[in-house]
Design a protein around this motif. Structure first.
Motif, mmCIF file in Angstrom:
data_model
loop_
_atom_site.group_PDB
_atom_site.id
_atom_site.type_symbol
_atom_site.label_atom_id
_atom_site.label_comp_id
_atom_site.label_asym_id
_atom_site.label_seq_id
_atom_site.Cartn_x
_atom_site.Cartn_y
_atom_site.Cartn_z
ATOM 1 N N CYS A 160 -3.632 27.687 -3.125
ATOM 2 C CA CYS A 160 -3.632 27.920 -1.544
ATOM 3 C C CYS A 160 -1.833 28.137 -1.144
ATOM 4 O O CYS A 160 -1.224 27.442 -1.808
ATOM 5 C CB CYS A 160 -3.980 26.482 -0.911
ATOM 6 S SG CYS A 160 -5.647 26.088 -1.299
ATOM 7 N N ALA B 23 -9.979 24.974 -0.430
ATOM 8 C CA ALA B 23 -9.863 25.428 -1.847
ATOM 9 C C ALA B 23 -11.522 25.319 -2.322
ATOM 10 O O ALA B 23 -11.962 26.017 -2.997
ATOM 11 C CB ALA B 23 -9.019 24.794 -2.602
ATOM 12 N N CYS C 65 -6.713 30.114 0.997
ATOM 13 C CA CYS C 65 -6.822 29.635 -0.412
ATOM 14 C C CYS C 65 -7.549 30.905 -1.187
ATOM 15 O O CYS C 65 -8.235 31.393 -0.037
ATOM 16 C CB CYS C 65 -7.710 28.168 -0.644
ATOM 17 S SG CYS C 65 -6.896 27.036 0.038
#
Length: 275
Positions: free
Chosen positions: A163, A192, A173
């Motif tokens: 990220c 993420a 991300c």
């Protein structure tokens, strides 16, 4: 034993007995029903997550290798498959295709054969936008690969999800899975974990094939050339023509179903070409 029985009876006679605590009983029963509802809801949610997370990453080898004989499980409800060749990824059915500006997704979308990718402008990804981009080509040596993985005996490369915060202040991300000639890149300004979840939905579909793009070829693609590509993949071409003075005669202007749509082998694709 007789004395014990008499003692218990006298104690019972002397113990005051009030009305039954109905309110407490009803409240307890309601509480237990709520607990059971929560438990079943949790179990149902866990089952759905298990279906999505349990979808195995898959890939195809080079041209000499046949796809696995086993068919994958169907995608979860409210999902659709988008892919190239026999490799696909399941995305939410309400996602659009190429909902982007200058190659930058503006809402949840699949990017394949994106006509805006070659344009240059100041376009920033909003927060809370997820996307999957599909493309052809082997492993990119310029991209750091964190893990060599094998899925069903087929090698693949997994770039670890990372990220970074862009100039617009939005944290984005991204992660990637590459096979011998197809890659999937997931990006998210949500989290993420969403990138990992998206990439976990890559599957191989032996009895279906993705409609190839026509705008991402290095040269201007004509109808006969595109028809040959379809034939190599196991699909057929039907043609419709239209007039357009801005394009060369025979040039492909569009295909239906859209690129990335997974079709059964032998299905016809309508190719629009310039007269």
């Amino acid at each position: 034993m007789t004395n014990l029985t008499d003692l218990l009876e006298r104690a019972a006679d002397q113990t005051p007995v009030g009305p039954p605590p109905l309110d407490a009983l009803y409240a307890g029963a309601t509480h237990r029903r709520r607990r059971r509802t929560v438990v079943w809801s949790a179990l149902s949610t866990a089952a759905v997550v298990a279906v999505i997370a349990g979808t195995t990453l898959a890939a195809q080898r080079g041209p000499a290798v046949s796809p696995p004989a086993t068919s994958p499980s169907p995608p979860p409800a409210a999902m659709r498959l988008v892919g190239l060749g026999h490799i696909a990824i399941a995305v939410p059915s309400d996602w659009g295709t190429n909902q982007s500006r200058c190659g930058t997704p503006l809402r949840d979308t699949v990017q394949i054969d994106d006509p805006s990718a070659g344009q240059y402008c100041m376009a920033y990804r909003p927060a809370g936008v997820d996307s999957v981009k599909l493309g052809r080509g082997g492993p990119d040596l310029g991209v750091k690969t964190d893990q060599h993985i094998t899925v069903g005996g087929v090698p693949a490369l997994r770039r670890q999800t990372t990220c970074a915060t862009g100039s617009s202040g939005v944290r984005i991300c991204s992660g990637e899975v590459r096979f011998s000639d197809v890659w999937f890149r997931a990006e998210s300004s949500t989290s993420a974990a969403e990138v990992d979840r998206l990439l976990s939905r890559v599957v191989i579909v032996p009895d279906q094939v993705g409609v190839p793009g026509y705008q991402s070829f290095p040269q201007v693609l004509r109808g006969v050339q595109y028809a040959a590509v379809l034939e190599q993949l196991g699909l057929k071409a039907t043609f419709r023509s239209t007039k357009n003075v801005n394009y060369l005669s025979g040039q492909v202007l569009g295909v239906s179903p859209a690129p990335g749509t997974m079709l059964a082998l032998g299905t016809a694709v309508t190719v629009t070409v310039v007269k």
